[in-house]
Design a protein around this motif. Structure first.
Motif, PDB file in Angstrom:
ATOM      1  N   MET C 309       0.839  -1.195   0.000  1.00 15.15           N
ATOM      2  CA  MET C 309       0.000   0.000   0.000  1.00 15.15           C
ATOM      3  C   MET C 309       0.879   1.253   0.000  1.00 15.15           C
ATOM      4  SD  MET C 309      -3.153   1.099   0.017  1.00 15.15           S
ATOM      5  CE  MET C 309      -3.874   2.736   0.221  1.00 15.15           C
ATOM      6  N   ALA C 310       1.940   1.216   0.811  1.00 19.14           N
ATOM      7  CA  ALA C 310       2.839   2.372   0.868  1.00 19.14           C
ATOM      8  C   ALA C 310       3.491   2.608  -0.493  1.00 19.14           C
ATOM      9  CB  ALA C 310       3.896   2.149   1.956  1.00 19.14           C
ATOM     10  N   ARG C 311       3.893   1.506  -1.150  1.00 17.27           N
ATOM     11  CA  ARG C 311       4.543   1.643  -2.460  1.00 17.27           C
ATOM     12  C   ARG C 311       3.547   2.184  -3.493  1.00 17.27           C
ATOM     13  NH1 ARG C 311       8.189   2.781  -3.906  1.00 17.27           N
ATOM     14  NH2 ARG C 311       8.862   1.386  -5.557  1.00 17.27           N
ATOM     15  N   LEU C 312       2.316   1.670  -3.440  1.00 12.60           N
ATOM     16  CA  LEU C 312       1.316   2.107  -4.414  1.00 12.60           C
ATOM     17  C   LEU C 312       0.988   3.593  -4.201  1.00 12.60           C
ATOM     18  CD1 LEU C 312      -0.474   1.141  -6.731  1.00 12.60           C
ATOM     19  CD2 LEU C 312      -2.264   0.639  -5.059  1.00 12.60           C
ATOM     20  N   ARG C 313       0.880   3.962  -2.932  1.00 17.97           N
ATOM     21  CA  ARG C 313       0.595   5.362  -2.601  1.00 17.97           C
ATOM     22  C   ARG C 313       1.705   6.267  -3.161  1.00 17.97           C
ATOM     23  NH1 ARG C 313      -2.435   7.157   1.815  1.00 17.97           N
ATOM     24  NH2 ARG C 313      -2.320   5.160   2.860  1.00 17.97           N
ATOM     25  N   ASP C 314       2.922   5.795  -2.966  1.00 17.13           N
ATOM     26  CA  ASP C 314       4.082   6.550  -3.443  1.00 17.13           C
ATOM     27  C   ASP C 314       4.071   6.661  -4.975  1.00 17.13           C
ATOM     28  OD1 ASP C 314       6.739   7.662  -3.450  1.00 17.13           O
ATOM     29  OD2 ASP C 314       7.465   5.660  -4.009  1.00 17.13           O
ATOM     30  N   LEU C 315       3.773   5.551  -5.650  1.00 18.48           N
ATOM     31  CA  LEU C 315       3.746   5.581  -7.118  1.00 18.48           C
ATOM     32  C   LEU C 315       2.663   6.524  -7.630  1.00 18.48           C
ATOM     33  CD1 LEU C 315       4.282   1.840  -8.142  1.00 18.48           C
ATOM     34  CD2 LEU C 315       5.890   3.732  -8.325  1.00 18.48           C
ATOM     35  N   VAL C 316       1.475   6.444  -7.024  1.00 23.38           N
ATOM     36  CA  VAL C 316       0.389   7.314  -7.492  1.00 23.38           C
ATOM     37  C   VAL C 316       0.781   8.774  -7.303  1.00 23.38           C
ATOM     38  CG1 VAL C 316      -1.981   8.044  -7.045  1.00 23.38           C
ATOM     39  CG2 VAL C 316      -1.434   5.612  -7.124  1.00 23.38           C
ATOM     40  N   ALA C 317       1.397   9.066  -6.147  1.00 20.11           N
ATOM     41  CA  ALA C 317       1.800  10.459  -5.891  1.00 20.11           C
ATOM     42  C   ALA C 317       2.779  10.927  -6.950  1.00 20.11           C
ATOM     43  CB  ALA C 317       2.425  10.564  -4.498  1.00 20.11           C
ATOM     44  N   ARG C 318       3.705  10.045  -7.335  1.00 21.35           N
ATOM     45  CA  ARG C 318       4.705  10.477  -8.305  1.00 21.35           C
ATOM     46  C   ARG C 318       4.177  10.472  -9.732  1.00 21.35           C
ATOM     47  NH1 ARG C 318       9.279   7.410  -8.122  1.00 21.35           N
ATOM     48  NH2 ARG C 318       8.460   5.853  -6.705  1.00 21.35           N
ATOM     49  N   VAL C 319       3.151   9.666  -9.998  1.00 23.47           N
ATOM     50  CA  VAL C 319       2.504   9.779 -11.304  1.00 23.47           C
ATOM     51  C   VAL C 319       1.812  11.137 -11.403  1.00 23.47           C
ATOM     52  CG1 VAL C 319       0.577   8.928 -12.700  1.00 23.47           C
ATOM     53  CG2 VAL C 319       2.220   7.320 -11.719  1.00 23.47           C
ATOM     54  N   ARG C 320       1.210  11.567 -10.282  1.00 25.08           N
ATOM     55  CA  ARG C 320       0.496  12.847 -10.289  1.00 25.08           C
ATOM     56  C   ARG C 320       1.444  14.030 -10.420  1.00 25.08           C
ATOM     57  NH1 ARG C 320      -3.353  10.180 -11.024  1.00 25.08           N
ATOM     58  NH2 ARG C 320      -4.845   9.359  -9.520  1.00 25.08           N
ATOM     59  N   SER C 321       2.633  13.919  -9.823  1.00 22.54           N
ATOM     60  CA  SER C 321       3.469  15.112  -9.700  1.00 22.54           C
ATOM     61  C   SER C 321       4.789  15.012 -10.453  1.00 22.54           C
ATOM     62  CB  SER C 321       3.774  15.368  -8.220  1.00 22.54           C
ATOM     63  OG  SER C 321       4.472  14.269  -7.693  1.00 22.54           O
ATOM     64  N   GLY C 322       5.073  13.874 -11.083  1.00 22.95           N
ATOM     65  CA  GLY C 322       6.358  13.706 -11.740  1.00 22.95           C
ATOM     66  C   GLY C 322       7.335  13.050 -10.784  1.00 22.95           C
ATOM     67  N   GLY C 323       8.437  12.498 -11.322  1.00 24.37           N
ATOM     68  CA  GLY C 323       9.451  11.917 -10.446  1.00 24.37           C
ATOM     69  C   GLY C 323       9.484  10.403 -10.462  1.00 24.37           C
ATOM     70  N   LEU C 324       8.882   9.778 -11.470  1.00 17.99           N
ATOM     71  CA  LEU C 324       9.053   8.323 -11.605  1.00 17.99           C
ATOM     72  C   LEU C 324      10.483   8.038 -12.019  1.00 17.99           C
ATOM     73  CD1 LEU C 324       5.805   7.279 -13.472  1.00 17.99           C
ATOM     74  CD2 LEU C 324       6.402   6.766 -11.104  1.00 17.99           C
ATOM     75  N   LYS C 325      10.978   6.859 -11.588  1.00 15.83           N
ATOM     76  CA  LYS C 325      12.332   6.474 -11.948  1.00 15.83           C
ATOM     77  C   LYS C 325      12.305   5.587 -13.193  1.00 15.83           C
ATOM     78  CE  LYS C 325      13.941   6.435  -7.191  1.00 15.83           C
ATOM     79  NZ  LYS C 325      14.861   7.558  -7.290  1.00 15.83           N
ATOM     80  N   ALA C 326      13.387   5.670 -13.934  1.00 16.86           N
ATOM     81  CA  ALA C 326      13.454   4.889 -15.165  1.00 16.86           C
ATOM     82  C   ALA C 326      13.271   3.402 -14.883  1.00 16.86           C
ATOM     83  CB  ALA C 326      14.797   5.134 -15.850  1.00 16.86           C
ATOM     84  N   SER C 327      13.894   2.925 -13.787  1.00 18.10           N
ATOM     85  CA  SER C 327      13.802   1.485 -13.509  1.00 18.10           C
ATOM     86  C   SER C 327      12.356   1.087 -13.203  1.00 18.10           C
ATOM     87  CB  SER C 327      14.711   1.111 -12.346  1.00 18.10           C
ATOM     88  OG  SER C 327      14.363   1.836 -11.190  1.00 18.10           O
ATOM     89  N   GLU C 328      11.596   1.998 -12.637  1.00 17.32           N
ATOM     90  CA  GLU C 328      10.212   1.652 -12.326  1.00 17.32           C
ATOM     91  C   GLU C 328       9.400   1.460 -13.604  1.00 17.32           C
ATOM     92  OE1 GLU C 328       9.583   5.036  -9.839  1.00 17.32           O
ATOM     93  OE2 GLU C 328       9.691   3.852  -8.014  1.00 17.32           O
TER      94      GLU C 328
END
Lengths: 329, 88, 414
Positions: C309-328
Motif C-alpha cells: 500500500m505504501a509503495r502504491l501510494r508513493d507511485l500514485v503520488a509520483r505519477v500525479r506530480s512527476g518523479g518516476l524512476k526509469a527502472s520503475e
C-alpha cells in the motif's frame, strides 16, 4: 545462599579458591615459580606454604617448559595440579607442553587419557613492567582445540572458576589480569564454584553491545556508565570463556542492539576481537546496523613509560568513542 | 482531545488545500463546493483515501469508510466535518 | 576505461528523450542506482539511474537536447583502482599484477586485487574522504528491513556511521509514509506528461501488441465477499492513513499466484520467452484527463500488504506530480490493471510488450450467486487474464485464475 557478604580482593578470592580446592581433594596441589616461601610473584599464594607444606605448595626451578610438563605428567598420573605461570609472556617457553601435549593427549589416545591440569597465568599491562611482562596473548591459547580457556574478571569468577576447571577432564587455562588483583568488593560469604563456559551480560542495554573480557571489563562498564549519561544504553558482555566462545549470547545481544564494539587488550591483528567480529559477521550480518567496532591495543610492544603504556592499551574514552561511532555520532 | 473550534469556511479551505495536495494536478482548477469530486474531477480511490487521511490528520476527525459517501463534494465534506467536530 | 551512458529505453514505445536536468556533476562519485539526469519522455519527466558504480564524466548532450534511445548522453569514468565493468575493457594495470607478474584472468569483469594488504583500519572508520563516499550506504539490518517492507533506500538520507542509512532512518521514513504525504514540488520544467505525446506512445505500444502478440483471454468471477468483509473490518480498526485499498489485495494475490506460473511472468525477447527472476508488478495508474502509466512495485510477492500500500501510494503520488524512476518503468514483469470502485464489470487488457500477460480486475459488485442450493447476494469481482499464446495456453491460464481466486478467499494470508 545465606545472604551474608564479605569484603574481599580479587587476589584473596583466587587464594580462597586454591584453599578450597586443596581442602576438598587430596589430588590437588599448586606448583610454580616462587609460589611457596615467597608467596607468589603477585602474592596470590601468600600463607599457603605455611598451611599446606612443601609437598602441596611446590616451588619450581625457573623452567616453564619443565614444570608445566611435570604438571601435565602429574595430571596424566591422576593428580589435579594447579600450575601457576608468572605471566603469559613466560608461558611461551611452555607452549610445546601445552599445545603439543596437554591439548592433544586425550584425542591422540582415543580418550584413554585425560589431562585435568589447570594452568593459571597473569596477563596484561598496567604495572609498568615493560614489554616482556605486559602482553595479552590469551588469543594464542584460545586458538587451540583441546584446551578450555577462561578469563575470570569478577570476584565471583575469581572465586568460583578454579574448582570447576579442576573437575574438568580437559586442560583449562585461567587468565588473571594483573590490574584485577587489587580490586576489592563484596562477595557472597558462601560463594562457590561457577561454570567456566558461557558469557555473562554484566549490564543490560539496547543500543550497542560492548563485548569484552578480563582486565577491560571494568573500563568497559565505566564507558557504559558514561554512555548512559549521553542517553546511549550500552549492553556489556563479559566473554568469561575465551574458548569455547558463547556465540548464542553474543548473537542474541547483537540481534537486540544491532551494533557491536569489541574491547580487547590483545593486539588488533589476529585478535580475539577479530574472531568475535568475524563470528558476528557470519551469524548476525543482517542484524547489523553499523560496522562492528574494535578497541584493541596499539600494535607495539607494550611500552614501559606510564603515559605510553596507558596510551597503548584500551581506555575508557576510546571505548566511548567507538560505541558512539556505531551510532553515527 | 479538545478541538479548536473552526468555522465552516475555515474547514472548507482546509479541505480544498488538502485536496490539491493529494491531487496537485487539480491545483489550477476552481472546484465548486457542490461538484462531485469523484464524478466531475475523476478522483480515484487512492486520491480519495489520501484526502480522507489528510482530513483526519488535520482536523482530528475519525472518518469511517461507511461515511465516505457523505464526503462526495467539498461542501458536503465541510458540513460533515463541522458536525463531527462539534462539542457533544 | 571511459565508457558512455546512453539514453535508456523505458519501454517498447519509447523512441527518444529530452534532457531536462543533470542531477549529478562531472567528478561526482556515483553508486549503482543513483539518479544522474531527468529526461522528458512521452510518460512525463523520468529520473534515469546508472547501472553500476562510476565517476560522473563529461556530458555529451546539453539540456533541452532531444536524442534517440541508445544515443550517448554522458561519459562515465571507472572508479579508481577498479577495472571498467565493460566486458571488452582490458583490466587496468595494478601494482599487484605488475609486481607479481600474474596474468589477469581473461574475459569478464574483473576487479584486480589491491597492490598491498590494506593497512589496519583506524579506530574511527570515517577516514574515507567525503567526496569519495558512495551515496547510498545502508546497513545490513536496514537493507533487510527495506526489502521486507518494500522501502526504497535510494529515497532516504542516512544518519548512521559514514552517512549510512540505518534502521532508525527507515523507521522515521515509515512513520512519514504512514502520514499523508505533502505533495512534492512540481518540477519547474513541467513534470506532467505531455498528453498528446503519451497518447502517441500508448498508440504505438498497443498497436504493436495487437499486431504481434497472439492474445488469448479468460475471465473468471471470483467471490470477493470474504475478502471485502475482511478489508472492511481491518480498515474499520485503522485510521484513514493506515487503511488498504482492495487493489492492493489484487496486486498481492496476482504476485503470489504467479510464483507457480513462471510462463506468465517475464518477457518475449528475440523470439524467445525469458522468464523473470523476480515478480515486479506494473500497476496501471490512470492519469486524469487521459493516458496511463504502469510503473513497477518490485518484488510484490515478498512484501506485506502495508508495504504494498505504501509503495502504491508513493507511485500514485509520483505519477500525479512527476518523479518516476526509469527502472520503475522498465522493470515490470507483468501488469495488473484494476478499475477501482467506479468502473464496470470486466476489463480485457492488452499486453504491454515485451511482457507476456496482463491481469485485469473489474469493479467488485453485489450480484446474485449460487451458494449451495440457494441464490444469495455476494460481492463478486471478475478477474481477466490476457496472455501471450506463444508462451502459455488457455489451460494454464485458467489454472492461474483459479489459483488467484483461491488466494483471494484467504485475505488474511496475503
Amino acid at each position: 545462599m545465606s545472604g551474608e557478604t564479605i569484603q574481599i580482593t580479587y587476589r584473596e578470592a583466587v587464594r580462597a579458591a586454591i584453599r578450597e580446592a586443596l581442602d576438598r581433594d587430596p589430588r590437588v596441589f599448586l606448583m610454580g615459580e616462587d609460589v611457596g616461601r615467597y608467596g607468589g610473584c603477585y602474592a596470590v599464594s601468600q600463607g599457603l606454604y605455611d598451611d599446606y607444606g612443601p609437598a602441596r605448595i611446590r616451588d619450581t626451578p625457573l623452567s616453564e617448559c619443565g614444570f608445566t610438563g611435570a604438571g601435565i605428567g602429574a595430571a596424566l598420573g591422576g593428580m589435579w595440579p594447579i600450575v601457576e605461570i608468572m605471566t603469559v609472556n613466560f608461558s611461551l617457553l611452555a607452549l610445546d607442553q601445552i599445545v603439543n601435549n596437554a591439548a592433544t593427549i586425550r584425542h591422540m589416545s582415543g580418550g584413554q587419557f585425560h589431562v585435568p591440569v589447570v594452568i593459571r597465568m597473569a596477563t596484561g599491562a598496567g604495572k609498568q613492567l615493560a614489554a616482556q611482562h605486559s602482553h595479552s596473548l590469551e588469543t594464542w591459547y584460545a586458538h587451540v582445540p583441546g584446551l578450555k580457556v577462561a578469563a575470570p574478571a569478577t570476584l565471583e569468577d575469581a572465586r568460583g572458576m578454579l574448582w570447576t576447571a579442576l573437575t574438568d577432564p580437559d586442560p583449562v587455562i585461567l587468565f588473571e589480569h594483573v590490574m584485577l588483583y587489587n580490586r576489592a568488593g563484596t562477595l557472597a560469604a558462601d560463594a562457590s564454584a561457577v561454570p567456566i563456559t558461557g558469557a555473562a551480560v554484566r549490564r543490560a542495554g539496547t543500543d550497542v553491545s560492548l563485548i569484552t573480557y578480563g582486565g577491560c571489563l571494568f573500563k568497559t562498564l565505566e564507558a557504559a556508565a558514561q554512555l548512559a549519561a549521553a542517553d546511549i544504553a550500552a549492553e556489556v558482555i563479559d566473554l568469561r570463556s575465551l574458548r569455547p566462545l558463547d556465540d548464542a549470547t553474543l548473537m542474541a545481544s547483537v540481534a537486540k542492539t544491532h551494533r557491536a564494539v569489541i574491547i580487547d587488550e590483545g593486539w588488533r591483528s589476529g585478535s580475539l576481537a577479530a574472531e568475535v567480529s568475524a563470528r558476528i559477521m557470519e551469524q548476525a550480518f543482517w542484524e547489523l546496523d553499523a560496522p562492528v567496532g574494535r578497541v584493541c591495543s596499539a600494535e607495539v610492544p607494550i611500552p614501559y613509560p606510564k603515559h605510553l603504556e596507558d596510551a597503548a592499551v584500551p581506555q575508557v574514552p576510546a571505548i566511548v568513542a567507538a560505541a558512539k561511532a556505531t551510532l553515527g555520532q | 482531545m479538545t478541538t479548536h473550534p473552526l468555522s465552516r469556511e475555515a474547514i472548507l479551505a482546509i479541505a480544498l488545500e488538502a485536496l490539491t495536495r493529494v491531487a496537485p494536478d487539480l491545483a489550477d482548477e476552481s472546484i465548486a463546493p457542490d461538484a462531485d469530486l469523484r464524478e466531475d474531477y475523476d478522483l480515484d480511490s487512492m486520491d480519495f483515501l489520501n484526502w480522507v487521511a489528510a482530513l483526519h490528520e488535520r482536523l482530528g476527525v475519525d472518518i469511517p469508510e461507511l461515511d465516505y459517501p457523505k464526503l462526495a463534494t467539498l461542501g458536503a465534506a465541510a458540513d460533515y466535518l463541522l458536525q463531527a467536530r462539534a462539542p457533544e | 576505461m571511459t565508457e558512455r551512458f546512453h539514453m535508456p529505453s523505458l519501454g517498447a514505445d519509447m523512441e527518444a528523450g529530452t534532457l531536462i536536468e543533470w542531477t549529478r556533476q562531472p567528478g561526482e562519485r556515483l553508486a549503482k542506482g543513483d539518479t544522474i539526469a531527468v529526461i522528458e519522455t512521452q510518460k512525463g519527466a523520468i529520473e534515469v539511474e546508472v547501472f553500476h558504480d562510476a565517476i560522473m564524466g563529461r556530458p555529451l548532450i546539453a539540456i533541452g537536447d532531444r536524442v534517440p534511445v541508445g544515443a550517448p548522453m554522458a561519459e562515465l569514468e571507472p572508479l579508481e583502482g577498479a577495472a571498467s565493468p565493460s566486458p571488452s575493457a582490458p583490466p587496468a594495470a595494478t601494482g599487484a599484477q605488475s609486481a607479481g607478474g600474474r596474468a589477469a584472468p581473461r574475459g569478464s569483469a574483473h576487479r584486480p586485487e589491491p597492490a598491498a594488504a590494506a593497512p589496519p583500519r583506524s579506530a574511527t572508520p570515517a577516514a574515507a574522504s567525503a567526496a569519495a563516499r558512495p551515496r547510498h550506504r545502508a546497513s545490513p539490518a536496514a537493507r533487510r528491513l527495506a526489502q521486507r517492507r518494500g522501502l526504497d533506500l535510494a529515497a532516504l538520507t542516512g544518519s548512521g556511521p559514514e552517512g549510512a542509512i540505518t534502521l532508525a532512518d527507515l523507521e522515521a521514513a515509515e512513520a512519514r509514509a504512514g502520514q499523508p504525504q505533502p505533495a512534492p514540488a512540481r518540477r519547474p520544467s513541467g513534470g506532467k506528461a505531455d498528453l498528446a505525446a503519451m497518447r502517441q506512445a500508448i498508440a504505438a505500444a498497443m498497436s504493436r501488441s495487437k499486431r504481434e502478440i497472439p492474445h488469448y483471454y479468460l475471465a473468471h468471477d471470483i467471490d470477493f465477499t470474504a475478502a471485502a468483509a475482511w478489508l472492511e473490518r481491518r480498515n474499520g480498526e485503522r485510521s484513514p492513513g493506515q487503511r488498504l485499498l482492495s487493489g492492493v489485495l489484487f496486486i498481492k494475490a496476482v504476485a503470489l499466484t504467479l510464483q507457480a506460473f513462471p510462463e506468465l511472468n517475464g518477457f518475449h525477447r528475440a523470439g524467445r520467452f525469458e522468464p523473470a527472476d523476480a515478480i515486479h508488478v506494473g500497476c496501471a495508474i490512470a492519469i486524469r484527463g487521459g493516458g496511463l502509466v504502469a510503473p513497477a512495485i518490485h518484488d510484490a510477492d515478498r512484501q506485506d500488504l502495508d508495504a504494498l500500500m505504501a509503495r502504491l501510494r508513493d507511485l500514485v503520488a509520483r505519477v500525479r506530480s512527476g518523479g518516476l524512476k526509469a527502472s520503475e518503468l522498465s522493470d515490470p514483469t507483468v501488469t495488473v490493471s484494476s478499475l477501482g470502485e467506479r468502473g464496470v464489470d470486466r476489463l480485457y487488457g492488452i499486453i504491454y510488450p515485451p511482457q507476456v500477460a496482463i491481469v485485469g480486475f473489474g469493479t467488485p459488485r453485489t450480484r446474485p450467486w449460487v451458494v449451495g442450493d440457494a441464490v444469495r447476494p455476494r460481492t463478486l469481482v471478475t478477474a481477466t487474464l490476457a496472455a501471450d499464446h506463444r508462451h502459455s495456453d488457455g489451460h494454464r491460464g485458467a489454472l492461474f485464475l483459479a489459483g488467484l481466486a483461491a488466494h483471494l478467499q484467504a485475505p488474511e494470508a496475503l
